[in-house]
Design a protein around this motif. Structure first.
Motif, PDB file in Angstrom:
ATOM      1  N   VAL A 105     -10.145  10.126   2.417  1.00 31.65           N
ATOM      2  CA  VAL A 105     -10.160   8.671   2.255  1.00 31.65           C
ATOM      3  C   VAL A 105      -9.024   8.095   3.085  1.00 31.65           C
ATOM      4  CG1 VAL A 105      -9.842   6.774   0.626  1.00 31.65           C
ATOM      5  CG2 VAL A 105     -11.137   8.795  -0.059  1.00 31.65           C
ATOM      6  N   VAL A 136     -14.361   6.308   4.161  1.00 34.10           N
ATOM      7  CA  VAL A 136     -14.486   7.563   3.424  1.00 34.10           C
ATOM      8  C   VAL A 136     -15.361   8.536   4.225  1.00 34.10           C
ATOM      9  CG1 VAL A 136     -15.344   8.612   1.288  1.00 34.10           C
ATOM     10  CG2 VAL A 136     -14.276   6.350   1.226  1.00 34.10           C
ATOM     11  N   HIS A 149      -6.327   9.627  -5.838  1.00 34.34           N
ATOM     12  CA  HIS A 149      -4.883   9.682  -6.022  1.00 34.34           C
ATOM     13  C   HIS A 149      -4.512  10.653  -7.132  1.00 34.34           C
ATOM     14  CE1 HIS A 149      -3.943   5.905  -3.665  1.00 34.34           C
ATOM     15  NE2 HIS A 149      -2.991   6.765  -3.302  1.00 34.34           N
ATOM     16  N   ARG A 170       0.982   4.196  -2.825  1.00 36.11           N
ATOM     17  CA  ARG A 170       0.739   5.574  -2.416  1.00 36.11           C
ATOM     18  C   ARG A 170       1.882   6.471  -2.870  1.00 36.11           C
ATOM     19  NH1 ARG A 170       0.278   4.413   3.067  1.00 36.11           N
ATOM     20  NH2 ARG A 170       2.292   5.380   3.458  1.00 36.11           N
ATOM     21  N   THR A 225      -6.908   5.129   3.648  1.00 34.58           N
ATOM     22  CA  THR A 225      -6.621   3.897   2.898  1.00 34.58           C
ATOM     23  C   THR A 225      -6.317   2.720   3.816  1.00 34.58           C
ATOM     24  OG1 THR A 225      -4.307   4.531   2.718  1.00 34.58           O
ATOM     25  CG2 THR A 225      -5.739   5.129   0.880  1.00 34.58           C
ATOM     26  N   LYS A 256       0.838  -1.205   0.000  1.00 30.78           N
ATOM     27  CA  LYS A 256       0.000   0.000   0.000  1.00 30.78           C
ATOM     28  C   LYS A 256       0.870   1.252   0.000  1.00 30.78           C
ATOM     29  CE  LYS A 256      -2.904  -1.735   3.243  1.00 30.78           C
ATOM     30  NZ  LYS A 256      -4.012  -1.769   4.210  1.00 30.78           N
ATOM     31  N   TYR A 271     -15.425   1.911  -3.395  1.00 27.64           N
ATOM     32  CA  TYR A 271     -14.283   2.447  -2.649  1.00 27.64           C
ATOM     33  C   TYR A 271     -13.040   2.454  -3.541  1.00 27.64           C
ATOM     34  CZ  TYR A 271     -10.222   2.723   0.282  1.00 27.64           C
ATOM     35  OH  TYR A 271      -9.007   3.090   0.782  1.00 27.64           O
ATOM     36  N   ARG A 272     -12.813   1.369  -4.274  1.00 20.58           N
ATOM     37  CA  ARG A 272     -11.606   1.271  -5.100  1.00 20.58           C
ATOM     38  C   ARG A 272     -11.600   2.325  -6.206  1.00 20.58           C
ATOM     39  NH1 ARG A 272     -12.126  -4.949  -5.961  1.00 20.58           N
ATOM     40  NH2 ARG A 272     -10.880  -4.589  -7.839  1.00 20.58           N
ATOM     41  N   GLN A 285      -9.885   1.895   4.987  1.00 20.07           N
ATOM     42  CA  GLN A 285     -10.741   1.895   3.804  1.00 20.07           C
ATOM     43  C   GLN A 285     -12.070   2.577   4.104  1.00 20.07           C
ATOM     44  OE1 GLN A 285     -10.947  -1.910   1.902  1.00 20.07           O
ATOM     45  NE2 GLN A 285      -8.727  -2.128   1.835  1.00 20.07           N
ATOM     46  N   GLU A 333     -10.769   5.580  -4.462  1.00 20.33           N
ATOM     47  CA  GLU A 333      -9.349   5.588  -4.062  1.00 20.33           C
ATOM     48  C   GLU A 333      -8.463   5.891  -5.270  1.00 20.33           C
ATOM     49  OE1 GLU A 333      -7.620   1.844  -2.959  1.00 20.33           O
ATOM     50  OE2 GLU A 333      -6.277   2.760  -1.500  1.00 20.33           O
TER      51      GLU A 333
END
Lengths: 488, 231
Positions: free
Chosen positions: B135, B142, B164, B118, B137, B114, B156-157, B140, B160
């Motif tokens: 968010v 929000v 970014h 990031r 991470t 992760k 969520y994905r 997970q 995310e």
């Protein structure tokens, strides 16, 4: 330059040997020179004695008397003062003698056998003399009728030998001194030359000394190969190092490979367990996870066991005591029976050809023999498609027995073929998935065969199948197949 | 996020893929040898490559060198069972971003994965914020304007991925590539449905809210930049 030689060193021994030879030869030279000098000096001395005796004879004159006697005129004689002499006429009358002598009658003499005349030795007052007796003649009144009268005289003449010996000693001392000087000079010179001559050896030793476990690089100095005495040593060092390095590298590779296998095995189990614990799961999921972990640890266990087996066969030491043997046909029969279920599961037919009659003992313990056979047969079975056959034949020669195991599977890529006996080598990772092999089976088989003094080879035609041939030496009792030694 | 997992040990690969899918919800493609890994890396764009070193056909170092040779800057996490600092130094110098020695801790692997993703996208903190959205991470979770928003895993994905790259237009194709592995059927209307749901949930969290996800017709989606002034 350091000339510190230890007494066991080759240089020291060589120098000592050379000096000893030199010493012996200079002693010889001294003895020979002694003999030679003595001979030449005495020959010269004898000649001068004879000359002096002749001059004494010359001093014998006519006495001018009625009896025509002779007399010795000593006034004109100039002789060395240490010499002795006396003169007799033919009637034994003393004509004269040197003032420092009492005459032969009062002196002990030793005859000396020289070929040049009747010389003898006299010791007088502690001095050694060499003397000669000379017979001469004088003619008295040669002008008379009839040629005069012949008068015989006998002269004994001696001279001291001291100065002769002194001269001989001087000459011999000269030779001896020369030899000693020569010894003193050649000793260090030889040491220095030897030190230089042994330089290639020291260079070789220095370079060989630099070799270590971390650095196997050994490049002998050029002189080492060119020196006939050092060439075999250099070659021996090189080949020993090469073998050592190979075995070291093998060990290192094995340890590294083994570490990789074990770490991977542990990583699988660890990740399986952690995956299971990542979140709440149903009992069924836990059960399935545990079963997977169990299977994973069984695989790891199998890998460890096979690694230990391999290490055991690859260690060189043979156990003491009589060499264990196994009857190969019998072993094959038992192994085929054991694998029958596995073969049936894969729907592969395992066909051992009828073995030749008699017993064929190979120098392998029975349990190792079945490890060898089962590894090869399992490998063949695993790579056989369903409804095919795996064949095993035994053929015998006079001193060897050949075992051929043939499958009709997918074959092995020619690129991969040379590596199949390598440890942890798996030809195709997809095979790992289906067969779960550890990549050690064939390596173990080779180790067993080679330990027994045999060999193993593999041939493959991609798409047609693979043939593994094991060639093993027959043990001594094989041909005497009547012997009732039990096997397996 | 989509991860390429290169590992020849089948059981380990299974576990890692399961953990990456279960935990952070990554899409995972699995390559079992170096050449396959290279093919995968050429064919799709990944957010992270997890690379085993000892691989058949082409070893991990070779895969890494080819990847970097193509100017591909995807973060690479190397898994190694080898000992010795030399190989690690060599790997990092060849362009690896991080390494883990086997046997590793699965939690640590996920955390590093992760963090690498990031970092690869230029974010230092695990909690990402844009507009009035935040968010987390790690959890997970929000929040919009401090109000928690419950999202499905795929929603969520998507968020995310979008957060970014705030203010950038992200195409449907890109979203598909980064959220699904090769085993999924790629249907852009599936993405449309998920984005629509996501937008509704985010906008419902705060009364009279500006729409946060803008649809650029024919081009894709972006987190609405003008909403910045409202926060």
């Amino acid at each position: 330059m350091r000339l510190a030689f230890q007494h066991r060193s080759i240089a020291f021994r060589l120098i000592a040997a050379v000096l000893a030879v030199e010493l012996v030869s200079s002693l010889g030279v001294i003895l020979i020179s002694l003999g030679y000098e003595r001979h030449t000096h005495f020959v010269a001395f004898d000649i001068s004695l004879r000359g002096r005796a002749d001059s004494v004879l010359g001093a014998v004159q006519d006495a001018e008397d009625a009896a025509d006697n002779v007399m010795l005129n000593q006034a004109d004689l100039h002789l060395p003062p240490d010499d002795i002499y006396e003169v007799y006429d033919q009637f034994g009358r003393l004509l004269g003698r040197s003032p420092n002598w009492a005459g032969m009658a009062n002196t002990a003499s030793t005859p000396s056998n020289t070929p040049h005349g009747n010389f003898f030795k006299i010791v007088l007052n502690g001095r050694h003399y060499r003397a000669l007796q000379l017979h001469g003649s004088r003619i008295v009144d040669p002008g008379e009728r009839g040629g005069g009268k012949l008068r015989q005289v006998t002269i004994v003449y001696g001279g001291p030998t001291e100065h002769v010996w002194h001269a001989i000693r001087g000459a011999v001392e000269f030779y001896a001194g020369g030899s000693i000087v020569l010894l003193l000079v050649t000793g260090p010179l030889i040491a220095w030359l030897l030190h230089r001559g042994l330089l290639p050896l020291r260079q070789l030793a220095a370079l060989a000394g630099r070799v270590s476990v971390d650095s196997w690089y050994f490049s002998p100095p050029a002189s080492a190969h060119l020196t006939p005495e050092l060439a075999p040593l250099t070659q021996a060092i090189e080949s020993v190092l090469e073998r050592l390095e190979r075995s070291f590298t093998q060990q290192k590779t094995f340890v590294s490979d083994a570490a990789h296998e074990l770490k991977t095995g542990v990583a699988v189990i660890k990740s399986s367990l952690q995956l299971l614990g990542m979140r709440q799961r149903t009992p069924a999921e836990y059960m399935a996870g545990l079963e997977r972990c169990l299977a994973d640890s069984q695989r790891l266990e199998e890998t460890v066991a096979k690694m230990l087996t391999l290490a055991r066969f690859e260690s060189v030491q043979s156990s003491p005591g009589p060499q264990p043997t196994a009857d190969l046909p019998d072993c094959l029969r038992l192994t085929v029976n054991e694998l029958a279920t596995f073969a049936a599961l894969h729907r592969v037919q395992l066909v051992p050809a009828p073995p030749p009659p008699g017993m064929f003992f190979v120098p392998i313990a029975a349990e190792d023999c079945s490890v060898l056979l089962s590894n090869l047969l399992l490998n063949a079975l695993q790579h056989s498609p369903p409804d095919s056959t795996v064949e095993a034949h035994l053929t015998t020669g006079s001193e060897v027995v050949n075992l051929v195991i043939e499958d009709h599977g997918e074959g092995i890529d020619p690129e991969v073929l040379p590596h199949v006996f390598d440890r942890f080598y798996r030809g195709d990772p997809s095979r790992t998935r289906t067969t779960g092999g550890t990549g050690l089976g064939l390596a173990i088989a080779r180790a067993i065969a080679e330990r027994a003094g045999g060999s193993i080879s593999i041939a493959s035609r991609p798409g047609e199948g693979t043939t593994v041939t094991v060639c093993l030496p027959l043990a001594a009792e094989s041909q005497a197949s009547q012997s009732n030694q039990p096997s397996a | 996020m989509r991860v390429l997992l290169v590992e020849d040990e089948v059981r380990l690969a299974d576990n890692l893929a399961a953990a990456l899918r279960d935990g952070p919800g990554f899409a995972v493609d699995w390559a079992e040898d170096g050449l396959a890994a290279d093919d995968f890396a050429c064919a799709a764009s990944y957010d992270l490559v997890i690379l085993d070193l000892m691989l058949p056909k082409l070893d991990g170092l070779g895969v890494l060198k080819r990847l970097r040779g193509r100017q591909d800057s995807t973060p690479v996490l190397v898994l190694t069972a080898k000992d010795g600092k030399d190989s690690i130094v060599q790997l990092l110098n060849a362009g690896a971003d991080d390494y883990l020695a086997k046997p590793f801790d699965l939690g640590e692997l996920l955390a590093r994965a992760k963090a690498l993703i990031r970092r690869g996208k230029g974010a230092a903190h695990p909690t990402l914020a844009a507009l009035d959205l935040s968010v987390n991470t790690l959890e997970q979770s929000v929040h919009r304007n401090g109000v928690p928003v419950a999202l499905s895993p795929i929603e969520y994905r998507i968020l995310e991925y979008l957060i970014h790259r705030p203010r950038a237009v992200v195409s449907k194709r890109e979203l598909l590539e980064h959220l699904y592995d090769f085993n999924w059927e790629h249907h852009s209307n599936v993405i449309e449905a998920h984005v629509s749901n996501l937008r509704k949930k985010l906008d419902a969290a705060v009364p009279d809210a500006e729409p946060v996800i803008e649809t650029m017709r024919g081009r894709g989606y972006r987190l609405a930049p003008e909403a910045e002034q409202t926060s």
